[in-house]
Write a protein that holds these residues in place. Sequence first.
Motif, mmCIF file in Angstrom:
data_model
loop_
_atom_site.group_PDB
_atom_site.id
_atom_site.type_symbol
_atom_site.label_atom_id
_atom_site.label_comp_id
_atom_site.label_asym_id
_atom_site.label_seq_id
_atom_site.Cartn_x
_atom_site.Cartn_y
_atom_site.Cartn_z
ATOM 1 N N ASP A 93 -43.731 -23.835 -4.843
ATOM 2 C CA ASP A 93 -44.709 -23.464 -5.503
ATOM 3 C C ASP A 93 -45.465 -22.021 -5.357
ATOM 4 N N LYS A 94 -45.297 -21.027 -5.757
ATOM 5 C CA LYS A 94 -45.556 -19.537 -6.099
ATOM 6 C C LYS A 94 -45.912 -19.030 -5.229
ATOM 7 N N GLN A 95 -45.742 -19.501 -3.724
ATOM 8 C CA GLN A 95 -45.595 -19.413 -2.233
ATOM 9 C C GLN A 95 -44.598 -18.762 -2.146
ATOM 10 N N TRP A 96 -43.882 -17.652 -0.720
ATOM 11 C CA TRP A 96 -43.149 -17.293 -0.037
ATOM 12 C C TRP A 96 -43.297 -18.251 0.898
ATOM 13 N N VAL A 97 -41.808 -18.854 1.190
ATOM 14 C CA VAL A 97 -41.422 -20.564 2.292
ATOM 15 C C VAL A 97 -40.467 -19.710 3.371
ATOM 16 N N LEU A 98 -39.974 -20.490 4.490
ATOM 17 C CA LEU A 98 -39.065 -19.863 5.098
ATOM 18 C C LEU A 98 -38.887 -21.781 5.510
ATOM 19 N N ARG A 99 -37.155 -21.694 5.329
ATOM 20 C CA ARG A 99 -36.520 -22.671 4.864
ATOM 21 C C ARG A 99 -34.957 -22.705 5.985
ATOM 22 N N ILE A 100 -35.038 -23.897 6.811
ATOM 23 C CA ILE A 100 -33.666 -24.153 7.871
ATOM 24 C C ILE A 100 -32.789 -24.397 6.794
ATOM 25 N N SER A 101 -31.883 -24.413 6.834
ATOM 26 C CA SER A 101 -30.771 -25.175 6.599
ATOM 27 C C SER A 101 -29.324 -25.798 8.170
ATOM 28 N N TRP A 102 -28.777 -26.426 8.028
ATOM 29 C CA TRP A 102 -28.081 -27.021 8.450
ATOM 30 C C TRP A 102 -26.599 -27.059 8.496
ATOM 31 N N GLY A 103 -26.691 -27.294 7.110
ATOM 32 C CA GLY A 103 -25.684 -27.324 6.364
ATOM 33 C C GLY A 103 -25.122 -28.746 5.949
ATOM 34 N N LYS A 104 -24.027 -28.940 6.243
ATOM 35 C CA LYS A 104 -23.417 -30.358 6.072
ATOM 36 C C LYS A 104 -23.764 -31.366 5.227
ATOM 37 N N GLY A 105 -24.032 -30.847 4.290
ATOM 38 C CA GLY A 105 -24.739 -32.251 3.265
ATOM 39 C C GLY A 105 -26.501 -32.996 4.112
ATOM 40 N N THR A 106 -27.122 -31.577 5.148
ATOM 41 C CA THR A 106 -28.370 -32.631 5.709
ATOM 42 C C THR A 106 -29.642 -31.794 4.675
ATOM 43 N N ALA A 107 -30.495 -32.149 4.822
ATOM 44 C CA ALA A 107 -31.477 -31.860 3.917
ATOM 45 C C ALA A 107 -32.304 -30.508 4.813
ATOM 46 N N VAL A 108 -32.820 -29.417 3.917
ATOM 47 C CA VAL A 108 -33.148 -28.498 3.981
ATOM 48 C C VAL A 108 -34.539 -28.614 3.825
ATOM 49 N N LYS A 109 -35.053 -28.104 5.281
ATOM 50 C CA LYS A 109 -35.775 -28.426 6.551
ATOM 51 C C LYS A 109 -37.379 -26.868 5.887
ATOM 52 N N GLU A 110 -38.537 -26.882 5.163
ATOM 53 C CA GLU A 110 -39.255 -26.508 5.057
ATOM 54 C C GLU A 110 -40.197 -25.843 5.873
ATOM 55 N N ALA A 111 -39.749 -25.162 7.133
ATOM 56 C CA ALA A 111 -40.081 -24.853 8.309
ATOM 57 C C ALA A 111 -41.781 -24.311 8.005
ATOM 58 N N VAL A 112 -41.969 -23.284 7.512
ATOM 59 C CA VAL A 112 -43.678 -22.427 7.302
ATOM 60 C C VAL A 112 -43.559 -22.385 5.941
ATOM 61 N N THR A 113 -44.805 -22.541 5.630
ATOM 62 C CA THR A 113 -45.544 -22.059 3.885
ATOM 63 C C THR A 113 -46.228 -20.252 4.310
ATOM 64 N N GLY A 114 -45.874 -20.054 3.194
ATOM 65 C CA GLY A 114 -47.854 -18.992 2.634
ATOM 66 C C GLY A 114 -46.880 -17.994 4.250
ATOM 67 N N LEU A 115 -45.648 -17.094 3.454
ATOM 68 C CA LEU A 115 -45.205 -15.886 4.479
ATOM 69 C C LEU A 115 -46.201 -15.042 3.888
ATOM 70 N N ALA A 116 -46.221 -13.674 4.441
ATOM 71 C CA ALA A 116 -46.183 -11.920 3.928
ATOM 72 C C ALA A 116 -45.536 -11.496 3.134
ATOM 73 N N SER A 117 -44.250 -12.059 3.991
ATOM 74 C CA SER A 117 -43.242 -10.883 3.853
ATOM 75 C C SER A 117 -41.682 -11.931 3.623
ATOM 76 N N LEU A 118 -40.656 -10.808 3.252
ATOM 77 C CA LEU A 118 -39.615 -12.068 3.182
ATOM 78 C C LEU A 118 -38.307 -11.980 4.222
ATOM 79 N N TYR A 119 -39.308 -10.342 4.669
ATOM 80 C CA TYR A 119 -38.251 -9.947 6.193
ATOM 81 C C TYR A 119 -38.264 -10.955 7.054
ATOM 82 N N LEU A 120 -36.965 -11.470 7.856
ATOM 83 C CA LEU A 120 -37.047 -12.690 9.191
ATOM 84 C C LEU A 120 -35.533 -11.564 10.066
ATOM 85 N N ALA A 121 -36.035 -12.090 11.396
ATOM 86 C CA ALA A 121 -35.584 -11.472 12.058
ATOM 87 C C ALA A 121 -35.417 -12.750 13.490
ATOM 88 N N ALA A 122 -33.871 -12.880 13.764
ATOM 89 C CA ALA A 122 -33.782 -14.121 14.054
ATOM 90 C C ALA A 122 -33.181 -13.550 16.119
#
Length: 305
Positions: free
Chosen positions: A34-63
């Motif tokens: 929807d024309k904005q950067w979002v944070l997604r989280i996936s557990w794989g194995k056929g599970t649905a990908v979760k959209e955790a956060v919308t409206g990010l200012a940067s593409l960089y993540l750190a765990a």
Amino acid sequence: LQCYGEWHGFSAGFNPKPVWLASGQAVAFTDIADKQWVLRISWGKGTAVKEAVTGLASLYLAASPDGRRVVFFPEAAKNQPQIFDVAQAQRQALRFTLPLTPQQDLPALGQRKGPTPYQAAWYPDGNRVAFYNDTGFYQADLTTGQICEVDLGPNADGKRWAVDARWSPDGRYLAALTTVGDPIVRFIDLTLIDMNSGERRHLDLGHQYLSAIAWSPNGHGLLVMAEADQGNISKANQYNLYLVDSATGDSRQLLSEYPFMFSGIYGIAWSPTGREIALACPTVEPAYGTIAEGRVCIISVEAER
């Protein structure tokens, strides 16, 4: 191979790197929706990908080192990082704001454009995070909310800044790929800082551009990728692999007979056991010098010193 997700809004050469969340055996990555950067989280194995956060200012993540938290920057407050707790599915604003250098102050740093978005590197204890962009490098204490600037060393052409940064596993050393000025930069060196003594070393390994750094599990060695010869068309996108001693700054080239094509672009990883190294080693279309097929190479390490 297992698929953990798909990007929807990036070209092949502009995919931001995902981060692995060890505690939940999941992957966090940024995407466009929807024309904005979002944070997604996936557990794989056929599970649905979760959209955790919308409206990010940067593409960089750190765990975080334990893989439970992800630090990101929201569009509403580009200089106040937030943390998403994956297990509790909660986000939290941190207690500090990072400097945003005004446009009129950039010439004093040897720049005209910027500032670029902040990136982050977690300290091994999980309680501190380094935040950096082309105007400064800061270490933040998540417990107290205090921040302090880390001096990356002098340069005659302006203020040295970090393109990438990694802490050694014990937190003693900071390894940063540093440069000066606006992109496209003239050089990228390796800067090693002993956080106990404050000693700094700047290494160029005989190359103009360095990339893709990875620490050994014991913190004694550091792998670095370097462009073979940027001025030689026949060696375009070819990299050399080096091992750097963190204590002395001494370096030696590894597997000099192997042409690491495009490897420095995609990064390099050292296994937790120290026995294997993983990196991208795609095959190349000879006529055009482009990637023909993406591949990953696993290199055995006989002895780690």
